[in-house]
Design an enzyme around this catalytic site. Structure first.
Site, PDB file in Angstrom:
ATOM      1  N   ARG A 107     -40.605 -33.291  23.266  1.00 37.56           N
ATOM      2  CA  ARG A 107     -41.237 -34.129  22.824  1.00 37.56           C
ATOM      3  C   ARG A 107     -41.327 -34.721  24.663  1.00 37.56           C
ATOM      4  O   ARG A 107     -40.244 -35.223  24.474  1.00 37.56           O
ATOM      5  CB  ARG A 107     -40.431 -35.452  21.613  1.00 37.56           C
ATOM      6  N   ASP A 228     -51.448 -46.247  12.272  1.00 41.33           N
ATOM      7  CA  ASP A 228     -50.006 -46.220  13.265  1.00 41.33           C
ATOM      8  C   ASP A 228     -50.002 -47.637  14.165  1.00 41.33           C
ATOM      9  O   ASP A 228     -50.673 -48.140  13.914  1.00 41.33           O
ATOM     10  CB  ASP A 228     -50.364 -44.717  13.882  1.00 41.33           C
TER      11      ASP A 228
HETATM   12  N1   CP Z   1     -43.440 -39.893  12.634  1.00 37.55           N
HETATM   13  C1   CP Z   1     -42.774 -39.123  13.884  1.00 37.55           C
HETATM   14  O1   CP Z   1     -42.803 -38.207  14.540  1.00 37.55           O
HETATM   15  O2   CP Z   1     -41.364 -40.720  13.975  1.00 37.55           O
HETATM   16  P1   CP Z   1     -39.862 -40.756  15.206  1.00 37.55           P
HETATM   17  O3   CP Z   1     -40.697 -40.488  15.997  1.00 37.55           O
HETATM   18  O4   CP Z   1     -39.113 -41.637  14.776  1.00 37.55           O
HETATM   19  O5   CP Z   1     -39.944 -38.752  15.433  1.00 37.55           O
HETATM   20  N1  NVA Z   2     -48.035 -42.768  18.140  1.00 41.96           N
HETATM   21  C1  NVA Z   2     -46.531 -43.421  18.276  1.00 41.96           C
HETATM   22  C2  NVA Z   2     -46.353 -41.817  17.108  1.00 41.96           C
HETATM   23  C3  NVA Z   2     -44.680 -42.306  17.082  1.00 41.96           C
HETATM   24  C4  NVA Z   2     -44.181 -41.732  15.795  1.00 41.96           C
HETATM   25  C5  NVA Z   2     -46.519 -42.852  19.646  1.00 41.96           C
HETATM   26  O1  NVA Z   2     -46.061 -41.601  20.176  1.00 41.96           O
HETATM   27  O2  NVA Z   2     -45.133 -43.586  19.734  1.00 41.96           O
END
Ligand code: CP
Ligand code: NVA
Length: 311
Positions: A107, A228
């Site tokens: 991530r 979102d």
């Molecule tokens: N939806 C989602 O990816 O949640 P987190 O950011 O908590 O992992």
């Molecule tokens: N668009 C949001 C999604 C979180 C799961 C972000 O990138 O923070």
């Protein structure tokens, strides 16, 4: 025989056929877990490394619990542990992990960081969210629609997304919906539309994609309404964004433009009173907690399929 290493950096790294295969496997794993209380230890002795530059609840725990349910291990590394690109290059981190672990989920802020990790990895790499895409979320969202629609064909259904179009969740969902023959409409303020490269890629699947500044047009006749957060991790100018998006809230009045049996989805975390009202997200059309739980089942299927493919 040379192993086939598959990375999932974009949802389009899968074919539509592979997505359906993963969905059928996820359905089976979920049913087995619910009926028997456990799955077989398919991944005994296997290790997943999570390299996360950003916070997470769902993604982290679904990978960790999923691996544990398969008898495998997970290691979570936050930026202080690895110092991606500062203490050590993406390439060297990928090479080291490839020698010890079996699969990586990363991530990151920049999508390029995940690309660099994957290019130097000899084990599968999964995008666990970057600034460009969130493929695990989109796979789960589409699986959840399939489940809610009692496993009927998804083609021809319409997803109406409202809010920040230049957003990882919107991008992967637009691509995934296009791959499965669904229509995708996005209602965003000027300057926050879907990335044009993503739209181009989605159109290669002969999809019906509409970008509009009118949120009502985006949800009108939709089977699925999605939004979102207005402020994704890494976004700046929070106050400015709240003002820009104020007319893009999913509330009961906006839901009234969608089909009567439309469902509401949100990847979470959600900000009630901003992108969605409590009335909608906590109301009867919302499937957000089923959607959150399905992260576990779909990612388990994805990991199992990827590891089977590369061994
Ligand atoms: N939806 C989602 O990816 O949640 P987190 O950011 O908590 O992992
Ligand atoms: N668009 C949001 C999604 C979180 C799961 C972000 O990138 O923070």
């Amino acid at each position: 025989m040379k192993q086939e290493i598959k990375h999932i950096l974009s949802i389009t790294d899968l074919t539509a056929k592979e997505i359906w295969l993963i969905f059928r496997l996820a359905k089976k794993l979920k049913q087995e877990l619910k009926s028997k209380g456990s799955n077989k230890p398919f991944l005994k002795g296997k290790s997943l490394v999570l390299i996360f530059e950003k916070q997470s609840l769902r993604t982290r725990i679904s990978f960790e619990i999923g691996m544990a349910q398969f008898g495998g291990n997970t290691l979570y590394l936050d930026p202080r542990d690895t110092g991606i690109g500062v203490r050590e290059s993406e390439a060297d981190i990928a090479r080291v992990l490839s020698g010890m672990a079996d699969i990586i989920a990363a991530r990151t802020y920049s999508h390029q960081t995940i690309v660099d990790i994957a290019q130097n990895s000899t084990i599968p790499v999964i995008n666990a969210l970057s600034d460009l895409e969130h493929p695990c979320q989109a796979l789960t969202d589409l699986f959840t629609v399939w489940e809610v629609k009692k496993y009927q064909d998804l083609s021809g259904l319409t997803v109406g997304y409202v809010g920040d179009g230049d957003n990882n969740v919107a991008h992967s969902l637009c691509l995934g919906a296009a791959m499965l023959g669904m229509n995708f409409k996005c209602g965003s303020p000027k300057g926050y539309s879907l990335n044009s490269e993503i739209v181009k890629k989605a159109q290669e699947y002969n999809a019906n994609i509409l970008q509009t500044e009118d949120p009502k047009e985006a949800v009108s006749g939709a089977d699925v309404v999605v939004t979102d957060t207005w402020i994704s991790m890494g976004d700046t100018d929070k106050e400015g964004r709240i003002k820009t998006f104020k007319d893009y809230q999913v509330n009961a009045s906006l839901m009234g433009y969608a089909k009567k049996d439309a469902i509401f989805m949100h990847c979470l975390p959600a900000y009630r009173g901003k992108e969605v009202t409590a009335e909608v997200i906590d109301g009867p059309q919302s499937v957000v907690f089923q959607e959150a739980e399905n992260r576990l089942h779909v990612q388990k299927a994805l990991i199992l399929w990827l590891l089977k493919k590369s061994h």
